[in-house]
Design a protein around this motif. Structure first.
Motif, short mmCIF file in Angstrom:
data_model
loop_
_atom_site.label_atom_id
_atom_site.label_comp_id
_atom_site.label_asym_id
_atom_site.label_seq_id
_atom_site.Cartn_x
_atom_site.Cartn_y
_atom_site.Cartn_z
N UNK A 171 9.95 -43.63 9.34
CA UNK A 171 10.30 -43.85 10.37
C UNK A 171 9.32 -44.61 11.20
N UNK A 172 8.25 -44.12 10.96
CA UNK A 172 6.89 -44.90 11.57
C UNK A 172 6.73 -46.38 11.13
N UNK A 173 6.92 -46.52 9.73
CA UNK A 173 7.06 -47.81 9.35
C UNK A 173 8.14 -48.57 10.06
N UNK A 174 9.48 -48.20 10.15
CA UNK A 174 10.42 -49.06 10.73
C UNK A 174 10.11 -49.05 12.29
N UNK A 175 9.69 -48.24 12.90
CA UNK A 175 9.24 -48.50 14.36
C UNK A 175 8.09 -49.50 14.40
N UNK A 176 7.17 -49.43 13.54
CA UNK A 176 6.13 -50.53 13.74
C UNK A 176 6.74 -51.81 13.48
N UNK A 177 7.83 -52.02 12.70
CA UNK A 177 8.25 -53.22 12.35
C UNK A 177 9.20 -53.83 13.44
#
Length: 330
Positions: A171-177
């Protein structure tokens, strides 16, 4: 809520001449693997025929759930996203849904399974741009970094396939994207909803603002043992009914979702969280509000309030009259 005609025709062309008995066996085996193993990092779908079975059985429901959730998320979004990153894209149902609602200029699909990528590309081959020109990249959201960026990031029916630790990292990767909005859609089960609530806490800690469905950013007011989910009704084709051994002309897809944005989020004043109850001259709405749960009884004598309640449905935003104190909910 039906699939777009172009997509329905593309699926029918793809499965023309295929052994329908095998498609049915593949779907049954795939469903059993998901139920028994939960998809926790395992490659549960590897063959082209399995991808075809999955598309017939699950694309309509995924399309309907994402369309419904995205409509609610965009209701109070002044600047509509113009680029899409579909993470865990499967055969592309979420991308089709987003393209039906938004004027997108670019679509990128990330998917772990090559069989899904091949079918997703094939189904979109004759679709309008940008679906036709979408970039399909092989990515495992649980393991790989996500260097791609887009104004809208969608992850549908993928986070529940991960362990808790994998979800937290993903979810951190998705939010950063996500340059503007992140939409996560999950099955409407208690377990999937609990996982979604953990992601909600994580995203709020990262500075995200909730756009939908919650009308607030406080702790969820539902009692322990209850869970928040919504529903969309999906027409079933003859082939869909044969593969799933069902006679009903439709199925109800229950789902949970969370949409968050960067910066200001124009949230609904309240959200209808149960199917409205209709009695003679009265409609009862169960609402989630910034002040907690409320039950609203709208009667014929209430005029405009009653007329709006008659048109309202489960999952809709619902504005209360300024002078309404409402009936206290549970």
């Amino acid at each position: 809520m039906e699939l777009p005609l172009q997509l329905r025709l593309a699926v029918e062309r793809h499965i023309h001449g295929m052994d329908q008995a095998k498609l049915k066996r593949d779907l049954k085996a795939l469903s059993e693997r998901y139920r028994s193993e939960g998809g926790r990092g395992r490659r549960l779908l590897t063959e082209d025929a399995e991808a075809a079975s999955y598309a017939i059985a699950r694309m309509p429901a995924t399309y309907g759930a994402v369309t419904t959730a995205l409509k609610h998320a965009l209701e109070r979004t002044p600047d509509k996203p113009a680029t899409l990153l579909d993470c865990g894209a499967g055969t592309g149902a979420a991308s089709w849904a987003a393209c039906a609602l938004l004027d997108l200029r670019a679509v990128t699909c990330l998917e772990r399974e090559p069989a899904m990528i091949r079918l997703g590309r094939s189904l979109a081959a004759e679709a309008p741009s940008p679906l036709r020109d979408a970039a399909w990249l092989r990515r495992d959201l649980a393991k790989d970094e996500i260097p791609e960026r887009a104004e809208l990031v969608i992850a549908s029916y993928v986070m529940n396939e991960m362990s808790e630790a994998e979800r937290d990292k993903a979810v951190v990767k998705l939010w950063n994207a996500a340059e503007r909005m992140l939409l996560i859609v999950e099955p409407g089960t208690p377990a999937a909803w609990r996982g979604l609530m953990a992601l909600r806490d994580r995203l709020l800690a990262l500075g995200a603002r909730i756009a939908a469905p919650c009308p607030h950013e406080s702790a969820c007011p539902l009692d322990e043992g209850d869970w928040c989910h919504f529903r969309c009704r999906i027409p079933r084709s003859r082939l869909h009914k044969r593969l799933k051994d069902g006679d009903a002309p439709y199925e109800d897809e229950k789902f949970a979702y969370l949409a968050v944005t960067r910066g200001f989020a124009g949230r609904a004043e309240t959200r209808i969280i149960r199917h409205p109850l209709t009695d003679k001259g009265r409609i009862t709405l169960e609402l989630c509000t910034p002040d907690g749960l409320r039950r609203l009884d709208a009667r014929k004598k209430d005029g405009e309030l009653y007329r709006r309640a008659r048109k309202a449905d489960w999952g809709d935003a619902f504005a209360l009259p300024a002078d309404d104190a409402g009936d206290e909910g549970p």
